[in-house]
Scaffold this motif. Structure first.
Motif, PDB file in Angstrom:
ATOM      1  N   GLU A  62       0.840  -1.195   0.000  1.00 14.48           N
ATOM      2  CA  GLU A  62       0.000   0.000   0.000  1.00 14.48           C
ATOM      3  C   GLU A  62       0.881   1.253   0.000  1.00 14.48           C
ATOM      4  O   GLU A  62       1.913   1.312   0.672  1.00 14.48           O
ATOM      5  CB  GLU A  62      -0.880  -0.024   1.255  1.00 14.48           C
ATOM      6  CG  GLU A  62      -1.781   1.182   1.422  1.00 14.48           C
ATOM      7  CD  GLU A  62      -2.541   1.146   2.740  1.00 14.48           C
ATOM      8  OE1 GLU A  62      -3.250   2.117   3.026  1.00 14.48           O
ATOM      9  OE2 GLU A  62      -2.389   0.139   3.467  1.00 14.48           O
ATOM     10  N   ASN A  63       0.481   2.274  -0.762  1.00 14.59           N
ATOM     11  CA  ASN A  63       1.228   3.528  -0.789  1.00 14.59           C
ATOM     12  C   ASN A  63       1.172   4.195   0.585  1.00 14.59           C
ATOM     13  O   ASN A  63       0.102   4.290   1.196  1.00 14.59           O
ATOM     14  CB  ASN A  63       0.656   4.479  -1.838  1.00 14.59           C
ATOM     15  CG  ASN A  63       0.927   4.004  -3.247  1.00 14.59           C
ATOM     16  OD1 ASN A  63       1.848   3.217  -3.488  1.00 14.59           O
ATOM     17  ND2 ASN A  63       0.138   4.459  -4.202  1.00 14.59           N
ATOM     18  N   VAL A  64       2.335   4.644   1.056  1.00 12.55           N
ATOM     19  CA  VAL A  64       2.413   5.277   2.376  1.00 12.55           C
ATOM     20  C   VAL A  64       3.227   6.563   2.289  1.00 12.55           C
ATOM     21  O   VAL A  64       4.130   6.699   1.456  1.00 12.55           O
ATOM     22  CB  VAL A  64       3.032   4.333   3.430  1.00 12.55           C
ATOM     23  CG1 VAL A  64       2.136   3.137   3.674  1.00 12.55           C
ATOM     24  CG2 VAL A  64       4.434   3.886   3.024  1.00 12.55           C
ATOM     25  N   VAL A  65       2.889   7.498   3.173  1.00 12.58           N
ATOM     26  CA  VAL A  65       3.621   8.760   3.298  1.00 12.58           C
ATOM     27  C   VAL A  65       4.392   8.723   4.610  1.00 12.58           C
ATOM     28  O   VAL A  65       3.801   8.515   5.683  1.00 12.58           O
ATOM     29  CB  VAL A  65       2.668   9.967   3.273  1.00 12.58           C
ATOM     30  CG1 VAL A  65       3.461  11.265   3.459  1.00 12.58           C
ATOM     31  CG2 VAL A  65       1.877  10.002   1.972  1.00 12.58           C
ATOM     32  N   ILE A  66       5.703   8.900   4.536  1.00 10.61           N
ATOM     33  CA  ILE A  66       6.560   8.870   5.718  1.00 10.61           C
ATOM     34  C   ILE A  66       7.203  10.236   5.906  1.00 10.61           C
ATOM     35  O   ILE A  66       7.842  10.770   4.986  1.00 10.61           O
ATOM     36  CB  ILE A  66       7.654   7.794   5.588  1.00 10.61           C
ATOM     37  CG1 ILE A  66       7.031   6.401   5.428  1.00 10.61           C
ATOM     38  CG2 ILE A  66       8.586   7.823   6.801  1.00 10.61           C
ATOM     39  CD1 ILE A  66       8.040   5.303   5.167  1.00 10.61           C
ATOM     40  N   GLY A  67       7.040  10.809   7.089  1.00 14.59           N
ATOM     41  CA  GLY A  67       7.720  12.057   7.427  1.00 14.59           C
ATOM     42  C   GLY A  67       9.040  11.766   8.109  1.00 14.59           C
ATOM     43  O   GLY A  67       9.121  10.870   8.954  1.00 14.59           O
TER      44      GLY A  67
ATOM     45  N   ALA B  59       9.582   1.811   9.107  1.00 18.05           N
ATOM     46  CA  ALA B  59       8.368   2.628   9.102  1.00 18.05           C
ATOM     47  C   ALA B  59       7.439   2.200   7.969  1.00 18.05           C
ATOM     48  O   ALA B  59       6.210   2.153   8.136  1.00 18.05           O
ATOM     49  CB  ALA B  59       8.728   4.103   8.966  1.00 18.05           C
ATOM     50  N   ARG B  60       8.009   1.897   6.815  1.00 14.56           N
ATOM     51  CA  ARG B  60       7.210   1.434   5.673  1.00 14.56           C
ATOM     52  C   ARG B  60       6.468   0.154   6.026  1.00 14.56           C
ATOM     53  O   ARG B  60       5.266   0.019   5.765  1.00 14.56           O
ATOM     54  CB  ARG B  60       8.133   1.221   4.475  1.00 14.56           C
ATOM     55  CG  ARG B  60       7.497   0.506   3.286  1.00 14.56           C
ATOM     56  CD  ARG B  60       8.506   0.350   2.158  1.00 14.56           C
ATOM     57  NE  ARG B  60       7.994  -0.494   1.092  1.00 14.56           N
ATOM     58  CZ  ARG B  60       8.192  -1.807   0.997  1.00 14.56           C
ATOM     59  NH1 ARG B  60       8.905  -2.432   1.935  1.00 14.56           N
ATOM     60  NH2 ARG B  60       7.691  -2.501  -0.003  1.00 14.56           N
ATOM     61  N   LEU B  61       7.171  -0.804   6.602  1.00 11.70           N
ATOM     62  CA  LEU B  61       6.545  -2.071   6.951  1.00 11.70           C
ATOM     63  C   LEU B  61       5.458  -1.892   8.008  1.00 11.70           C
ATOM     64  O   LEU B  61       4.379  -2.493   7.919  1.00 11.70           O
ATOM     65  CB  LEU B  61       7.603  -3.059   7.452  1.00 11.70           C
ATOM     66  CG  LEU B  61       8.638  -3.535   6.424  1.00 11.70           C
ATOM     67  CD1 LEU B  61       9.642  -4.459   7.092  1.00 11.70           C
ATOM     68  CD2 LEU B  61       7.968  -4.230   5.249  1.00 11.70           C
TER      69      LEU B  61
ATOM     70  N   GLN C 202      14.061   3.806  -3.156  1.00  9.40           N
ATOM     71  CA  GLN C 202      14.048   2.418  -3.617  1.00  9.40           C
ATOM     72  C   GLN C 202      12.635   1.858  -3.734  1.00  9.40           C
ATOM     73  O   GLN C 202      12.429   0.829  -4.374  1.00  9.40           O
ATOM     74  CB  GLN C 202      14.847   1.535  -2.649  1.00  9.40           C
ATOM     75  CG  GLN C 202      16.321   1.876  -2.550  1.00  9.40           C
ATOM     76  CD  GLN C 202      17.007   1.073  -1.454  1.00  9.40           C
ATOM     77  OE1 GLN C 202      16.447   0.106  -0.928  1.00  9.40           O
ATOM     78  NE2 GLN C 202      18.213   1.481  -1.092  1.00  9.40           N
ATOM     79  N   TYR C 203      11.664   2.548  -3.127  1.00  6.29           N
ATOM     80  CA  TYR C 203      10.315   1.992  -3.041  1.00  6.29           C
ATOM     81  C   TYR C 203       9.314   2.871  -3.779  1.00  6.29           C
ATOM     82  O   TYR C 203       9.140   4.053  -3.449  1.00  6.29           O
ATOM     83  CB  TYR C 203       9.902   1.843  -1.575  1.00  6.29           C
ATOM     84  CG  TYR C 203      10.785   0.891  -0.813  1.00  6.29           C
ATOM     85  CD1 TYR C 203      10.661  -0.490  -0.996  1.00  6.29           C
ATOM     86  CD2 TYR C 203      11.759   1.354   0.058  1.00  6.29           C
ATOM     87  CE1 TYR C 203      11.486  -1.375  -0.310  1.00  6.29           C
ATOM     88  CE2 TYR C 203      12.580   0.476   0.752  1.00  6.29           C
ATOM     89  CZ  TYR C 203      12.438  -0.884   0.561  1.00  6.29           C
ATOM     90  OH  TYR C 203      13.259  -1.752   1.231  1.00  6.29           O
ATOM     91  N   SER C 204       8.608   2.271  -4.722  1.00  5.56           N
ATOM     92  CA  SER C 204       7.572   2.990  -5.475  1.00  5.56           C
ATOM     93  C   SER C 204       6.353   3.289  -4.606  1.00  5.56           C
ATOM     94  O   SER C 204       5.539   4.149  -4.956  1.00  5.56           O
ATOM     95  CB  SER C 204       7.142   2.167  -6.693  1.00  5.56           C
ATOM     96  OG  SER C 204       6.608   0.903  -6.284  1.00  5.56           O
ATOM     97  N   ASP C 205       6.227   2.594  -3.471  1.00  4.89           N
ATOM     98  CA  ASP C 205       5.061   2.772  -2.608  1.00  4.89           C
ATOM     99  C   ASP C 205       5.324   3.732  -1.444  1.00  4.89           C
ATOM    100  O   ASP C 205       4.513   3.835  -0.531  1.00  4.89           O
ATOM    101  CB  ASP C 205       4.574   1.426  -2.075  1.00  4.89           C
ATOM    102  CG  ASP C 205       5.678   0.621  -1.403  1.00  4.89           C
ATOM    103  OD1 ASP C 205       6.766   1.184  -1.160  1.00  4.89           O
ATOM    104  OD2 ASP C 205       5.462  -0.576  -1.119  1.00  4.89           O
ATOM    105  N   VAL C 206       6.462   4.454  -1.469  1.00  2.00           N
ATOM    106  CA  VAL C 206       6.802   5.390  -0.390  1.00  2.00           C
ATOM    107  C   VAL C 206       6.912   6.812  -0.922  1.00  2.00           C
ATOM    108  O   VAL C 206       7.617   7.073  -1.900  1.00  2.00           O
ATOM    109  CB  VAL C 206       8.136   5.001   0.289  1.00  2.00           C
ATOM    110  CG1 VAL C 206       8.592   6.104   1.253  1.00  2.00           C
ATOM    111  CG2 VAL C 206       7.998   3.685   1.039  1.00  2.00           C
TER     112      VAL C 206
END
Length: 352
Positions: free
Chosen positions: A55-60, A309-311, A84-88
């Motif tokens: 799932e696409n995620v937004v990380i600050g 954080a992505r996981l 490296q991640y298209s979903d970040v």
């Protein structure tokens, strides 16, 4: 402290670091475990590769101002890892050494409703309250390097091992004593960082404990301030105080630029020179024979924080664990880089 208990203490600390590295290796695995996927009863989190898109995620991300090489590398590895991640989608706050400014960055992330926050605080205690606010708002926080004063302020904490760093340096110094027949009266010196900081105290304690195991101790010790200028001044003072030295451990490769300049200016090279943190400068000196070794204090921590954080935001865990959850605390290893393995570590070296 009895030597046997000291050895157990050191091995326990280093063992925790090694176990943590194994966990992070699982986090970055690119190879799906197909046999488990067929038999896990539907728990595909545990069987899929952690690097597969989710799932696409937004990380600050917020960290201190990059005013020396190690901190600049922290920011760089965070950005490189996110790419490296298209979903970040990574939102980088401008680095600052002002806790109040960093608090406002986290408040902005909370208001924006990001999916996770990776935070290397300027001051762990000062940022604890706002990190807790993020957690209470349902935004998981990954705490990097400098701990909060309350464990509840972070979903996961990822740390370098300062005590283990000292242990690694001390154990390598013991090896040098034995291999070069330096004897019980070997002269060992230490150039520390800022003495008032717990991280410096932990590094020095680990170094002393490891030396005690092989019957050695620190004969000359000075402290610098993690800067080139302070490193040169401290090293010059050390060389003036000791006419002959067998081994020198310098805590920090950023200040090591000044330390090395002091050695060169004094024309002193009779000792084995061990560094700390893992700069590209230090690794190039190892390649050219101007330095014996350096001990890694990972500048990759924030990059690892982004991965975790992505996981967490995607409700995934580490695929090699039976419990499919990201651990609450990870301590990274402090390996020694020498001429034998420098090529392996050079790509991770930061520029001072």
């Amino acid at each position: 402290m009895p030597r046997n208990s000291t050895r157990r203490r050191m091995f326990t600390r280093v063992g925790v670091g090694l176990a943590a590295v194994s966990l992070l290796a699982a986090c970055t695995s690119n190879t799906p475990e197909e046999s488990e996927e067929e038999t896990d009863g539907g728990q595909q989190n545990a069987a899929s590769s952690n690097d597969e898109p989710g799932e696409n995620v937004v990380i600050g991300f917020s960290g201190p101002q990059a005013d020396h090489g190690w901190l600049a590398a922290i920011n760089s590895f965070a950005e490189q890892t996110a790419e490296q991640y298209s979903d970040v989608e990574l939102r980088m706050a401008e680095g600052t050494n002002d806790p109040s400014t960093q608090i406002s960055h986290i408040e902005t992330f909370i208001n924006d409703g990001v999916d996770a926050i990776v935070l290397l605080p300027t001051d762990g205690a000062a940022l604890t309250q706002v990190a807790t606010q993020a957690m209470e708002a349902g935004i998981p926080v990954v705490n990097v390097d400098r701990e909060f004063s309350d464990d509840a302020a972070a979903r996961t904490t990822i740390l370098g091992d300062n005590y283990g760093m000292g242990v690694s340096a001390g154990e390598y110094a013991c090896r040098l004593v034995e291999e070069n027949n330096l004897g019980d009266d070997a002269v060992i010196a230490e150039i520390a960082g800022i003495d008032s900081l717990p991280l410096t105290q932990e590094r020095s304690q680990g170094f002393a404990d490891a030396l005690e195991v092989c019957g050695q101790n620190v004969d000359n010790r000075v402290a610098a301030e993690f800067t080139v200028e302070s490193g040169e001044e401290a090293a010059s003072n050390l060389l003036q105080a000791a006419s002959e030295i067998d081994i020198i451990w310098n805590h920090d490769d950023d200040q090591g630029v000044g330390v090395k300049a002091a050695f060169d200016n004094a024309g002193r090279d009779e000792f084995f020179f061990i560094g700390g943190a893992g700069s590209a400068n230090a690794m190039r000196w190892i390649q050219s024979g101007e330095m014996e070794a350096t001990v890694i204090y990972p500048a990759t921590q924030a990059g690892d924080g982004i991965k975790l954080a992505r996981l967490i935001a995607q409700d995934r865990g580490l695929s090699d664990l039976v419990q499919v959850e990201v651990p609450r605390r990870i301590v990274l290893d402090a390996p020694v880089v020498t001429a034998e393995n420098v090529e392996e570590y050079l790509p991770m070296g930061f520029e001072s």
